[in-house]
Design a protein around this motif. Structure first.
Motif, PDB file in Angstrom:
ATOM      1  N   VAL A  96       0.796  -1.227   0.000  1.00 61.63           N
ATOM      2  CA  VAL A  96       0.000   0.000   0.000  1.00 61.63           C
ATOM      3  C   VAL A  96       0.831   1.281   0.000  1.00 61.63           C
ATOM      4  O   VAL A  96       0.535   2.230  -0.735  1.00 61.63           O
ATOM      5  CB  VAL A  96      -0.959   0.001   1.223  1.00 61.63           C
ATOM      6  CG1 VAL A  96      -1.736   1.305   1.300  1.00 61.63           C
ATOM      7  CG2 VAL A  96      -1.900  -1.186   1.157  1.00 61.63           C
ATOM      8  N   GLU A  97       1.871   1.344   0.823  1.00 63.08           N
ATOM      9  CA  GLU A  97       2.565   2.607   1.051  1.00 63.08           C
ATOM     10  C   GLU A  97       3.230   3.197  -0.199  1.00 63.08           C
ATOM     11  O   GLU A  97       3.116   4.409  -0.446  1.00 63.08           O
ATOM     12  CB  GLU A  97       3.589   2.462   2.175  1.00 63.08           C
ATOM     13  CG  GLU A  97       4.200   3.785   2.600  1.00 63.08           C
ATOM     14  CD  GLU A  97       5.042   3.673   3.860  1.00 63.08           C
ATOM     15  OE1 GLU A  97       5.952   4.508   4.034  1.00 63.08           O
ATOM     16  OE2 GLU A  97       4.795   2.763   4.679  1.00 63.08           O
ATOM     17  N   ALA A 189      17.024   9.734  -0.188  1.00 67.23           N
ATOM     18  CA  ALA A 189      16.767   9.512  -1.615  1.00 67.23           C
ATOM     19  C   ALA A 189      15.271   9.563  -1.916  1.00 67.23           C
ATOM     20  O   ALA A 189      14.850  10.137  -2.939  1.00 67.23           O
ATOM     21  CB  ALA A 189      17.347   8.161  -2.035  1.00 67.23           C
ATOM     22  N   MET A 190      14.469   8.994  -1.038  1.00 65.04           N
ATOM     23  CA  MET A 190      13.018   9.030  -1.231  1.00 65.04           C
ATOM     24  C   MET A 190      12.513  10.458  -1.232  1.00 65.04           C
ATOM     25  O   MET A 190      11.698  10.853  -2.079  1.00 65.04           O
ATOM     26  CB  MET A 190      12.334   8.221  -0.125  1.00 65.04           C
ATOM     27  CG  MET A 190      12.561   6.715  -0.222  1.00 65.04           C
ATOM     28  SD  MET A 190      12.361   5.842   1.380  1.00 65.04           S
ATOM     29  CE  MET A 190      10.677   6.288   1.817  1.00 65.04           C
ATOM     30  N   LEU A 191      12.990  11.260  -0.286  1.00 65.20           N
ATOM     31  CA  LEU A 191      12.526  12.639  -0.181  1.00 65.20           C
ATOM     32  C   LEU A 191      12.983  13.461  -1.379  1.00 65.20           C
ATOM     33  O   LEU A 191      12.218  14.287  -1.896  1.00 65.20           O
ATOM     34  CB  LEU A 191      13.025  13.269   1.120  1.00 65.20           C
ATOM     35  CG  LEU A 191      12.620  14.729   1.360  1.00 65.20           C
ATOM     36  CD1 LEU A 191      11.104  14.898   1.272  1.00 65.20           C
ATOM     37  CD2 LEU A 191      13.132  15.205   2.719  1.00 65.20           C
ATOM     38  N   THR A 206      10.514   3.901  -2.353  1.00 65.10           N
ATOM     39  CA  THR A 206       9.765   3.540  -1.145  1.00 65.10           C
ATOM     40  C   THR A 206       9.575   2.032  -1.069  1.00 65.10           C
ATOM     41  O   THR A 206       9.778   1.424  -0.003  1.00 65.10           O
ATOM     42  CB  THR A 206       8.394   4.239  -1.122  1.00 65.10           C
ATOM     43  OG1 THR A 206       8.579   5.659  -1.160  1.00 65.10           O
ATOM     44  CG2 THR A 206       7.609   3.868   0.130  1.00 65.10           C
ATOM     45  N   ARG A 207       9.222   1.422  -2.198  1.00 63.28           N
ATOM     46  CA  ARG A 207       9.048  -0.037  -2.197  1.00 63.28           C
ATOM     47  C   ARG A 207      10.373  -0.756  -1.931  1.00 63.28           C
ATOM     48  O   ARG A 207      10.419  -1.723  -1.157  1.00 63.28           O
ATOM     49  CB  ARG A 207       8.461  -0.500  -3.531  1.00 63.28           C
ATOM     50  CG  ARG A 207       8.264  -2.015  -3.615  1.00 63.28           C
ATOM     51  CD  ARG A 207       7.457  -2.447  -4.818  1.00 63.28           C
ATOM     52  NE  ARG A 207       6.051  -2.104  -4.660  1.00 63.28           N
ATOM     53  CZ  ARG A 207       5.450  -1.121  -5.327  1.00 63.28           C
ATOM     54  NH1 ARG A 207       6.126  -0.384  -6.195  1.00 63.28           N
ATOM     55  NH2 ARG A 207       4.164  -0.871  -5.123  1.00 63.28           N
ATOM     56  N   ALA A 208      11.439  -0.270  -2.539  1.00 61.01           N
ATOM     57  CA  ALA A 208      12.750  -0.892  -2.320  1.00 61.01           C
ATOM     58  C   ALA A 208      13.170  -0.765  -0.853  1.00 61.01           C
ATOM     59  O   ALA A 208      13.750  -1.695  -0.268  1.00 61.01           O
ATOM     60  CB  ALA A 208      13.797  -0.246  -3.227  1.00 61.01           C
ATOM     61  N   HIS A 209      12.877   0.379  -0.267  1.00 60.57           N
ATOM     62  CA  HIS A 209      13.205   0.626   1.143  1.00 60.57           C
ATOM     63  C   HIS A 209      12.457  -0.341   2.058  1.00 60.57           C
ATOM     64  O   HIS A 209      13.057  -0.969   2.946  1.00 60.57           O
ATOM     65  CB  HIS A 209      12.843   2.070   1.480  1.00 60.57           C
ATOM     66  CG  HIS A 209      12.930   2.417   2.927  1.00 60.57           C
ATOM     67  ND1 HIS A 209      14.130   2.513   3.608  1.00 60.57           N
ATOM     68  CD2 HIS A 209      11.962   2.698   3.841  1.00 60.57           C
ATOM     69  CE1 HIS A 209      13.899   2.837   4.870  1.00 60.57           C
ATOM     70  NE2 HIS A 209      12.597   2.958   5.039  1.00 60.57           N
ATOM     71  N   ILE A 210      11.161  -0.485   1.836  1.00 61.71           N
ATOM     72  CA  ILE A 210      10.351  -1.376   2.670  1.00 61.71           C
ATOM     73  C   ILE A 210      10.735  -2.825   2.447  1.00 61.71           C
ATOM     74  O   ILE A 210      10.888  -3.605   3.404  1.00 61.71           O
ATOM     75  CB  ILE A 210       8.850  -1.153   2.397  1.00 61.71           C
ATOM     76  CG1 ILE A 210       8.441   0.276   2.796  1.00 61.71           C
ATOM     77  CG2 ILE A 210       8.009  -2.183   3.154  1.00 61.71           C
ATOM     78  CD1 ILE A 210       7.040   0.650   2.361  1.00 61.71           C
ATOM     79  N   ALA A 213      14.016  -3.619   4.132  1.00 63.36           N
ATOM     80  CA  ALA A 213      13.823  -3.764   5.575  1.00 63.36           C
ATOM     81  C   ALA A 213      13.164  -5.096   5.895  1.00 63.36           C
ATOM     82  O   ALA A 213      13.503  -5.750   6.897  1.00 63.36           O
ATOM     83  CB  ALA A 213      12.974  -2.610   6.107  1.00 63.36           C
ATOM     84  N   THR A 214      12.228  -5.518   5.049  1.00 62.36           N
ATOM     85  CA  THR A 214      11.559  -6.802   5.252  1.00 62.36           C
ATOM     86  C   THR A 214      12.559  -7.939   5.246  1.00 62.36           C
ATOM     87  O   THR A 214      12.548  -8.808   6.133  1.00 62.36           O
ATOM     88  CB  THR A 214      10.503  -7.037   4.155  1.00 62.36           C
ATOM     89  OG1 THR A 214       9.581  -5.949   4.128  1.00 62.36           O
ATOM     90  CG2 THR A 214       9.745  -8.334   4.407  1.00 62.36           C
ATOM     91  N   ARG A 215      13.429  -7.957   4.248  1.00 65.09           N
ATOM     92  CA  ARG A 215      14.423  -9.038   4.156  1.00 65.09           C
ATOM     93  C   ARG A 215      15.337  -9.049   5.381  1.00 65.09           C
ATOM     94  O   ARG A 215      15.628 -10.108   5.946  1.00 65.09           O
ATOM     95  CB  ARG A 215      15.247  -8.879   2.878  1.00 65.09           C
ATOM     96  CG  ARG A 215      14.473  -9.194   1.592  1.00 65.09           C
ATOM     97  CD  ARG A 215      15.401  -9.267   0.405  1.00 65.09           C
ATOM     98  NE  ARG A 215      16.010  -7.970   0.118  1.00 65.09           N
ATOM     99  CZ  ARG A 215      15.468  -7.050  -0.689  1.00 65.09           C
ATOM    100  NH1 ARG A 215      14.294  -7.280  -1.254  1.00 65.09           N
ATOM    101  NH2 ARG A 215      16.080  -5.906  -0.922  1.00 65.09           N
ATOM    102  N   THR A 216      15.785  -7.862   5.781  1.00 70.19           N
ATOM    103  CA  THR A 216      16.683  -7.775   6.933  1.00 70.19           C
ATOM    104  C   THR A 216      16.004  -8.274   8.200  1.00 70.19           C
ATOM    105  O   THR A 216      16.578  -9.063   8.971  1.00 70.19           O
ATOM    106  CB  THR A 216      17.152  -6.325   7.138  1.00 70.19           C
ATOM    107  OG1 THR A 216      17.879  -5.894   5.985  1.00 70.19           O
ATOM    108  CG2 THR A 216      18.048  -6.204   8.352  1.00 70.19           C
ATOM    109  N   LEU A 217      14.785  -7.837   8.432  1.00 65.63           N
ATOM    110  CA  LEU A 217      14.068  -8.223   9.639  1.00 65.63           C
ATOM    111  C   LEU A 217      13.724  -9.709   9.659  1.00 65.63           C
ATOM    112  O   LEU A 217      13.837 -10.369  10.692  1.00 65.63           O
ATOM    113  CB  LEU A 217      12.798  -7.384   9.787  1.00 65.63           C
ATOM    114  CG  LEU A 217      13.033  -5.915  10.159  1.00 65.63           C
ATOM    115  CD1 LEU A 217      11.787  -5.083   9.880  1.00 65.63           C
ATOM    116  CD2 LEU A 217      13.435  -5.797  11.635  1.00 65.63           C
ATOM    117  N   LEU A 218      13.332 -10.246   8.505  1.00 62.66           N
ATOM    118  CA  LEU A 218      12.996 -11.668   8.457  1.00 62.66           C
ATOM    119  C   LEU A 218      14.219 -12.531   8.721  1.00 62.66           C
ATOM    120  O   LEU A 218      14.121 -13.594   9.337  1.00 62.66           O
ATOM    121  CB  LEU A 218      12.367 -12.019   7.106  1.00 62.66           C
ATOM    122  CG  LEU A 218      10.936 -11.526   6.889  1.00 62.66           C
ATOM    123  CD1 LEU A 218      10.453 -11.885   5.491  1.00 62.66           C
ATOM    124  CD2 LEU A 218       9.991 -12.112   7.938  1.00 62.66           C
TER     125      LEU A 218
END
Length: 228
Positions: A96-97, A189-191, A206-210, A213-218
């Motif tokens: 969504v974001e 970079a997003m801003l 934004t999608r690459a950033h999220i 983060a998903t890969r790192t956290l998982l």
């Protein structure tokens, strides 16, 4: 049961329940009240010097954010974190974001990005000071500055509901592996893409950033026992 000797000082929002909510929320994000910690109204009220009523109201608000959950026999505790929770939260954000950010950049009547720039500068100051909890809250505010102008109340409401849970997951992840500098560079970079009016690039970043983060956290949570 783990003993907690102190909670963050109460600040001064609108009502007593708001003040209790603010203190408990920050204690959860800081880890003073860790995942799995039972939240007993009487005990919390004694710590904060208030009756059970504002504590009960604050816990209802915290349930709506996902930071606390109901257990057997109607007990309340700080949410436990595991791979499934991380995957659900970040998959929802990734879906969504980025689109909301693209819509915000595309809108001609969207306000300028001054507030987002100021928030990013505040986050950098907090990063340099090592104020992790305040930094994660500032980062969440920065993300909201990017998507809030999308013009779609349903999208904003959905993403707003994920803000505290995202902060909770991110803070837990930072305790294992700090990614402050990488995230700061990605935010910049997003801003810049938003400021340049490049909606497609802002969405992509934004999608690459999220997703990053998903890969790192998982990787951190995969195979680990739920945090408690």
């Amino acid at each position: 049961m783990d003993q907690v000797t102190a909670l963050p000082a109460l600040e001064q929002p609108a009502s007593r329940a708001d003040r209790v909510y603010d203190s408990l929320r920050r204690a959860i994000l800081e880890g003073t009240l860790p995942p799995g910690r039972a939240l007993v109204e009487r005990e919390l009220g004694e710590m904060l010097g208030v009756s059970k009523t504002p504590v009960r109201e604050a816990l209802k608000l915290l349930r709506s954010t996902g930071l606390v959950e109901m257990n057997a026999y109607q007990g309340v505790s700080v949410r436990r974190l595991d791979e499934h929770t991380v995957s659900e939260v970040y998959t929802a954000r990734s879906t969504v974001e980025p689109a909301a950010v693209r819509l915000a950049v595309e809108r001609h009547d969207v306000p300028d990005w001054t507030s987002a720039r100021q928030t990013l500068e505040e986050a950098e100051t907090l990063r340099r000071r090592g104020e992790t909890t305040s930094l994660v809250i500032a980062n969440r505010r920065f993300h909201r500055e990017l998507y809030a102008g999308c013009g779609n109340d349903l999208l904003c409401g959905f993403l707003d509901q994920l803000q505290d849970l995202t902060a909770f997951v991110a803070t837990a992840g930072w305790r294992v592996r700090a990614t402050f500098e990488q995230e700061a560079a990605e935010h910049e970079a997003m801003l810049r893409s938003a400021e340049a009016g490049d909606a497609a690039e802002a969405e992509r970043l934004t999608r690459a950033h999220i997703d990053g983060a998903t890969r790192t956290l998982l990787e951190m949570f995969r195979g680990a026992e739920p945090q408690a």
